[in-house]
Structure formats: structure tokens, C-alpha cells
Design an enzyme around this catalytic site. Structure first.
Site, short mmCIF file in Angstrom:
data_model
loop_
_atom_site.label_atom_id
_atom_site.label_comp_id
_atom_site.label_asym_id
_atom_site.label_seq_id
_atom_site.Cartn_x
_atom_site.Cartn_y
_atom_site.Cartn_z
N GLU A 278 0.84 -1.21 0.00
CA GLU A 278 0.00 0.00 0.00
C GLU A 278 0.87 1.26 0.00
O GLU A 278 0.56 2.24 -0.67
CB GLU A 278 -0.95 0.02 1.20
CG GLU A 278 -2.00 -1.08 1.18
CD GLU A 278 -2.75 -1.17 -0.12
OE1 GLU A 278 -3.19 -0.15 -0.65
OE2 GLU A 278 -2.90 -2.31 -0.63
N TRP A 281 1.71 1.91 -3.41
CA TRP A 281 0.67 2.57 -4.22
C TRP A 281 0.84 4.09 -4.11
O TRP A 281 0.65 4.84 -5.06
CB TRP A 281 -0.74 2.18 -3.76
CG TRP A 281 -1.25 0.95 -4.45
CD1 TRP A 281 -1.36 -0.31 -3.91
CD2 TRP A 281 -1.71 0.85 -5.82
NE1 TRP A 281 -1.86 -1.17 -4.85
CE2 TRP A 281 -2.09 -0.50 -6.03
CE3 TRP A 281 -1.86 1.75 -6.88
CZ2 TRP A 281 -2.59 -0.96 -7.24
CZ3 TRP A 281 -2.35 1.30 -8.10
CH2 TRP A 281 -2.71 -0.04 -8.27
N TRP A 385 -8.92 8.51 -8.19
CA TRP A 385 -10.16 8.80 -8.93
C TRP A 385 -10.05 8.29 -10.37
O TRP A 385 -10.99 7.70 -10.91
CB TRP A 385 -10.48 10.30 -8.91
CG TRP A 385 -11.25 10.66 -7.67
CD1 TRP A 385 -10.74 11.13 -6.50
CD2 TRP A 385 -12.66 10.47 -7.45
NE1 TRP A 385 -11.74 11.26 -5.58
CE2 TRP A 385 -12.93 10.88 -6.12
CE3 TRP A 385 -13.72 10.01 -8.23
CZ2 TRP A 385 -14.22 10.83 -5.58
CZ3 TRP A 385 -15.01 9.98 -7.69
CH2 TRP A 385 -15.24 10.38 -6.38
C1 LIG Z 1 -11.44 7.76 -4.88
C2 LIG Z 1 -10.26 7.66 -3.95
C3 LIG Z 1 -9.62 8.82 -3.50
C4 LIG Z 1 -8.51 8.73 -2.65
N1 LIG Z 1 -7.92 9.90 -2.23
C5 LIG Z 1 -6.82 9.83 -1.42
C6 LIG Z 1 -6.17 11.02 -0.96
O1 LIG Z 1 -6.56 12.14 -1.30
N2 LIG Z 1 -5.11 10.89 -0.13
C7 LIG Z 1 -4.63 9.66 0.26
O2 LIG Z 1 -3.65 9.61 1.01
N3 LIG Z 1 -5.20 8.53 -0.19
C8 LIG Z 1 -6.28 8.57 -1.00
N4 LIG Z 1 -6.87 7.40 -1.43
C9 LIG Z 1 -6.21 6.11 -1.14
C10 LIG Z 1 -6.65 5.39 0.14
O3 LIG Z 1 -8.04 5.33 0.22
C11 LIG Z 1 -6.11 6.03 1.43
O4 LIG Z 1 -4.73 6.27 1.33
C12 LIG Z 1 -6.35 5.11 2.63
O5 LIG Z 1 -7.72 4.83 2.77
C13 LIG Z 1 -5.83 5.74 3.88
O6 LIG Z 1 -6.16 4.98 5.01
P1 LIG Z 1 -5.03 4.29 5.87
O7 LIG Z 1 -3.96 5.27 6.19
O8 LIG Z 1 -5.69 3.62 7.02
O9 LIG Z 1 -4.46 3.22 4.86
P2 LIG Z 1 -3.58 1.90 5.07
O10 LIG Z 1 -4.34 0.78 4.49
O11 LIG Z 1 -3.15 1.76 6.48
O12 LIG Z 1 -2.33 2.15 4.10
C14 LIG Z 1 -1.10 2.74 4.55
C15 LIG Z 1 -0.75 3.94 3.68
O13 LIG Z 1 -0.55 3.55 2.33
C16 LIG Z 1 -1.02 4.57 1.45
N5 LIG Z 1 -2.12 4.03 0.63
C17 LIG Z 1 -3.02 3.08 0.98
N6 LIG Z 1 -3.85 2.81 -0.05
C18 LIG Z 1 -3.48 3.63 -1.06
C19 LIG Z 1 -3.95 3.83 -2.39
N7 LIG Z 1 -4.95 3.12 -2.91
N8 LIG Z 1 -3.33 4.76 -3.16
C20 LIG Z 1 -2.29 5.47 -2.68
N9 LIG Z 1 -1.80 5.32 -1.43
C21 LIG Z 1 -2.38 4.41 -0.63
C22 LIG Z 1 -1.54 5.71 2.32
O14 LIG Z 1 -0.51 6.66 2.47
C23 LIG Z 1 -1.84 4.99 3.63
O15 LIG Z 1 -1.79 5.84 4.75
C24 LIG Z 1 -8.01 7.47 -2.26
C25 LIG Z 1 -8.67 6.31 -2.71
C26 LIG Z 1 -9.78 6.40 -3.53
C27 LIG Z 1 -10.45 5.14 -4.00
#
Ligand SMILES: Cc1cc2nc3c(=O)[nH]c(=O)nc-3n(C[C@H](O)[C@H](O)[C@H](O)COP(=O)(O)OP(=O)(O)OC[C@H]3O[C@@H](n4cnc5c(N)ncnc54)[C@H](O)[C@@H]3O)c2cc1C
Length: 471
Positions: A278, A281, A385
Site C-alpha cells: 500500500e 501505491w 479517482w
Molecule cells: C477515490 C479515492 C480517492 C482517494 N484519495 C486519497 C487522498 O486524497 N489521499 C490519500 O492519502 N489517499 C487517498 N486514497 C487512497 C486510500 O483510500 C487512502 O490512502 C487510505 O484509505 C488511507 O487509510 P489508511 O492510512 O488507514 O491506509 P492503510 O491501508 O493503512 O495504508 C497505509 C498507507 O498507504 C497509502 N495508501 C493506501 N492505499 C493507497 C492507495 N490506494 N493509493 C495510494 N496510497 C495508498 C496511504 O498513504 C496509507 O496511509 C483514495 C482512494 C480512492 C479510491
């Protein structure tokens, strides 16, 4: 830290690196001389996206937390002009900052370099916001990657060239320079205070970022691989706003999870690998935006420029306000409004609903998220998006259309997530909570604003038009 003295300082220009530990630019500045920390609120650089409302709430609290640990000069205006003035006023001999990858930042950093050169001031730029610089990962042919899996393989294979470092000892400069008052920036909402619920969920700043990473590794990492798609569980790290503002570095997260994996002798391997992926990503989003700076505005796949989007303000408002009549979509949009955050699986479902069920342009959703997410991030938001829209690099194909009811039954099987955010449905049993229209009787909850089968056919027909145009 030592006391403050009067000499020519070096400037540390804080940007999205609001931390003391593992901040290579700050460590270098501290090693070079007395440090004058600076943060510039830049709403004026042409072409730059101004921080949205939720981001401003976070920024206020994060700066407050940083200023408690290190005095920082606060100024407002075009970053290059403000830096030029600060160099003049302070007699600084050098400038240190962390590289930023927003589409407008390259030109801004060049202007800053030119200002330093003219003033005879050394200018030092460091990495730290990413694990690897976007140019450092390339295909065998020397091209940027457009597909995530080979990108992540290449990134996994690349060892980090440094270990996270502790906060440096800082000799604080006291150049008697005027600073704005944080409160005067009005970053917090005026009445009504729509961010009233944020403080019970978030504590911006480096200390909480570090503590959150530790808590995640201790309590949730083991269940991450199975639980990360479940919005009814607390399985993900919620580090995204802390990472976005640089209150913690991706290297700190990477190394902490790696050592937990090493210590668990295999027991955390699957979960740990998933989490590291992640983080990649996030790297991939930045790789894309660096090489394709139009990403926040324009479809990566140009055929989507001709997509027959609808315009429908009533539907757009129902989506924003969580009144679509689809409980999981509404729960997500209300969680977003109440907390500035939404679970990743639910982000995918609400985004798909806007783009495919309502046939509204992905840019509308991107803009709304930009204003309402505390982790609103120029690269992750745009790339995600476009991923959902099918117009991005390595995107989900447009024809794969989520059924919001089946998704809800799969990922919120007991309806607990919906019950939390849609109180009108709190007393509905799990068997019916995701399709309340089937229950009969009076219900203070909207009927679906669009019927799934019709919407699906309409979206596929729209897709056909761009495919034909492409043929
Ligand atoms: C439509 C849409 C819009 C989004 N907009 C944003 C945004 O503006 N900012 C943002 O940080 N993330 C965004 N995300 C990606 C993702 O949803 C969030 O990073 C994630 O939900 C954050 O929660 P977490 O820290 O608990 O993630 P965890 O699952 O704990 O992941 C750890 C870290 O990995 C990174 N990460 C995880 N998933 C993704 C992903 N799909 N893409 C890129 N990085 C990721 C983040 O930095 C996250 O904090 C978006 C996803 C979607 C589908």
C-alpha cells in the site's frame, strides 16, 4: 536544543515535512548552522491547488504542534517572493527544503533556486517525502512505469539507501524576524464549525503520528491482510493524513513494519507485505504525477476526454450529502463529512457510484474529496479517482461496475458500519439493512436516486460511445 543566539542563520523551509525526526533537510540544516524554521501559507502561486477546508483544519493543528517544539516564522504569500524577503530580512546564508512533487512545484523550486543564486545563498533540496525519487525507478527501457505490479516489484527490489534518523540537535536562530500569528490565518472553520467532530478522531502532529504507527503495528497489523477491506473493523493504520503532511516519513513506516516482520519470524509476513505494498501505491501515484503532471485535471487515457458525462446538480448534492438511498454510499459520504476520512473500500464504492451510476465526471468527486478529506493529496487523490474511472494508468476497467448493495453485503456483512453513520437505519436487521426499500413500511430514509440495473446499462452504453469514437 541550545538557546537562541543572534547570527546569520540558515533557513529551513518546512513544507509537507512537518516533523523533526527523519527529516534529511532539517538534519542537514541543523548540521550547517543556526536554524530559522519557516512555514509559508501559499494561496497565491498561479496554477497551484489551494488547500481545501479539511486540510486547513489539519494544517492549523499540525503547525501548532510543530511550533511547540521549534519556533517557526509563519508567513503568507507566494512562496518564492516570501523566501526572497526572508533571505533579505534575516541575512541567511543557506536555504534547506524537502522536495515536493505537485505539478506546479518543479517551476516553483527553480524560481527559488534562482533567487538564492542571485542573493549568493546556498540552496539545498532533499528527498524524504517518498521512499524513492520518481526518476529512480524505471523500466528496463528507461521509461516510467504505467503498470503498478512491475513498478512495485522494482521498488521492492530497491533497497533504501539510508536508515531513518532521529531528530537532530538544533541550534535555534533568533534573527528577530516578524512572524504572522497562526490564529490570524483563519485556517479553522468559522461558524458553523463543520470540523467539530474531527478532534475526537485525530490529533495532528509528529508525536501522534509516531504513536499511531506503533499502535497499528502492535494491535492491527496482524489482521491487516484479512481486515483491510472491512470498513466495520479498525484494521488499517489511518496514517494517511500524517504521511501526507510529512509528520512521519514513509521510510519510518517501512522500516518499522519490516522490523516487526523480522521479529515475528514469518507470522506477520503476509500482513506486512500487504501494508508495504500500500505504501508503494502511494509511491506509484507520485511516480505517475511526476511523469504526467496533468493527472489531477485530465484523463490519463485521452479517449476518456470524449466521455458523455451528465450534468445533474441534484444528484451531485445527494451524493455529497449522503442521501443517495444506497446505505453504504451514504454511510461513507457521512463519515467523510463528520471525520474528514473515509475507509479505502468505501472510497472506491462511492467513487464508482458517482462516476458510473450517476455518470458524473470524476473531477467533481476529486474536487469534493480535495475539500473534505484530511488526507487530501494531489497525487493519491487524482490517481485513485482515475483508477476508479477507468481513465487512469493501470486502472480498473470501466465496465467493471460495482453493485453497491452486493459490495455492502460483502464488506459490511452485519451492517455495523452503516448503522454507525446512517442512524435512520440503526434498528434494521443485517438481512435488510443494505436494501432498506425491500422492508416495506415507513422509513425516514431516501429511496434510491437511481436504479442499479438501469444505471449499469446506461454506463455501459456511455462507454461504448468512446470505444466507437476510438475505433
Ligand atoms: C477515490 C479515492 C480517492 C482517494 N484519495 C486519497 C487522498 O486524497 N489521499 C490519500 O492519502 N489517499 C487517498 N486514497 C487512497 C486510500 O483510500 C487512502 O490512502 C487510505 O484509505 C488511507 O487509510 P489508511 O492510512 O488507514 O491506509 P492503510 O491501508 O493503512 O495504508 C497505509 C498507507 O498507504 C497509502 N495508501 C493506501 N492505499 C493507497 C492507495 N490506494 N493509493 C495510494 N496510497 C495508498 C496511504 O498513504 C496509507 O496511509 C483514495 C482512494 C480512492 C479510491
Amino acid at each position: 536544543m541550545l538557546g537562541a543566539r543572534l547570527t546569520q542563520p540558515v533557513i529551513m523551509w518546512f513544507r509537507q515535512d512537518l516533523r523533526l525526526a527523519d527529516n534529511p533537510a532539517l538534519s542537514a540544516a541543523a548540521a550547517a548552522g543556526q536554524v530559522m524554521g519557516v512555514y509559508i501559507l501559499d494561496d497565491d502561486t498561479p496554477g497551484a491547488w489551494r488547500w481545501g477546508g479539511a486540510s486547513r483544519w489539519w494544517l492549523h493543528h499540525s503547525l501548532k504542534s510543530l511550533c511547540n517544539r521549534l519556533p517557526i516564522v509563519l508567513r503568507k504569500g507566494k512562496a518564492d517572493a516570501v523566501l526572497a524577503a526572508l533571505i533579505r530580512e534575516s541575512g541567511a546564508t543557506a536555504l534547506y527544503f524537502t522536495r515536493d512533487y505537485a505539478p506546479w512545484s518543479g517551476a516553483l523550486e527553480q524560481r527559488v533556486r534562482a533567487i538564492c543564486e542571485k542573493a549568493g545563498v546556498d540552496c539545498h533540496r532533499y528527498g524524504g517525502f517518498l521512499l524513492h525519487e520518481p526518476e529512480a525507478i524505471r523500466t528496463g527501457a528507461g521509461e516510467p512505469y504505467k503498470v503498478f505490479t512491475p513498478f512495485s516489484r522494482a521498488a521492492f527490489a530497491k533497497q533504501a539507501d539510508r536508515r531513518p534518523r532521529p531528530a537532530p540537535r538544533i541550534d535555534i536562530a533568533n534573527p528577530q524576524i516578524a512572524s504572522d500569528r497562526l490564529a490570524d490565518w483563519n485556517l479553522l472553520p468559522a461558524r458553523p464549525n463543520w470540523a467539530a467532530g474531527f478532534a475526537s478522531v485525530w490529533a495532528p502532529g509528529e508525536e501522534e503520528a509516531t504513536a499511531r504507527l506503533e499502535r497499528f503495528i502492535e494491535s492491527s497489523l496482524a489482521g491487516y491482510a484479512d481486515g483491510r477491506d472491512r470498513p466495520d473493523r479498525d484494521s488499517t493504520s489511518r496514517l494517511s493524513p500524517h504521511l501526507h503532511w510529512g509528520e512521519i516519513s514513509p521510510l519510518q513506516c517501512w522500516q518499522a513494519v519490516r522490523s516487526a516482520m523480522d521479529g515475528a519470524r514469518g507470522a506477520l509476513d503476509a500482513a506486512g507485505e500487504k501494508f508495504l505494498k500500500e505504501l508503494l501505491w502511494r509511491e506509484f501515484s507520485y511516480h505517475l504525477i511526476h511523469h504526467w503532471p496533468d493527472l489531477p485535471e485530465k484523463a490519463f487515457r485521452p479517449e476518456f476526454d470524449g466521455f458523455p458525462w451528465r450534468s445533474d446538480d441534484r444528484a451531485l448534492h445527494a451524493w455529497r450529502e449522503g442521501r443517495t438511498g444506497y446505505p453504504l454510499v451514504d454511510a461513507g459520504m457521512r463519515e467523510l463529512w463528520a471525520t474528514g476520512y473515509m475507509h479505502n473500500r468505501v472510497r472506491m464504492i462511492v467513487a464508482s457510484f458517482l462516476i458510473k451510476h450517476l455518470l458524473l465526471p470524476w473531477q467533481e468527486g476529486e474536487k469534493w474529496f480535495w475539500d473534505t478529506l484530511v488526507d487530501a493529496d494531489i497525487a493519491n487523490n487524482a490517481a485513485s479517482w482515475q483508477w476508479v474511472a477507468g481513465s487512469g494508468a493501470d486502472a480498473a476497467p470501466y465496465f467493471r461496475i460495482f453493485n453497491p448493495v452486493l459490495q455492502a453485503e460483502r464488506f459490511d456483512p452485519n451492517g455495523d458500519y452503516v448503522r454507525k453513520w446512517v442512524p435512520e437505519l440503526a434498528d434494521r436487521p443485517a438481512s435488510i439493512i443494505h436494501r432498506p426499500w425491500q422492508a416495506g413500511g415507513r422509513l425516514d430514509y431516501p429511496a434510491p436516486i437511481v436504479e442499479h440495473d438501469m444505471a449499469r446499462k446506461r454506463a455501459l452504453a456511455a462507454l461504448k460511445t468512446i470505444k466507437q469514437a476510438d475505433a
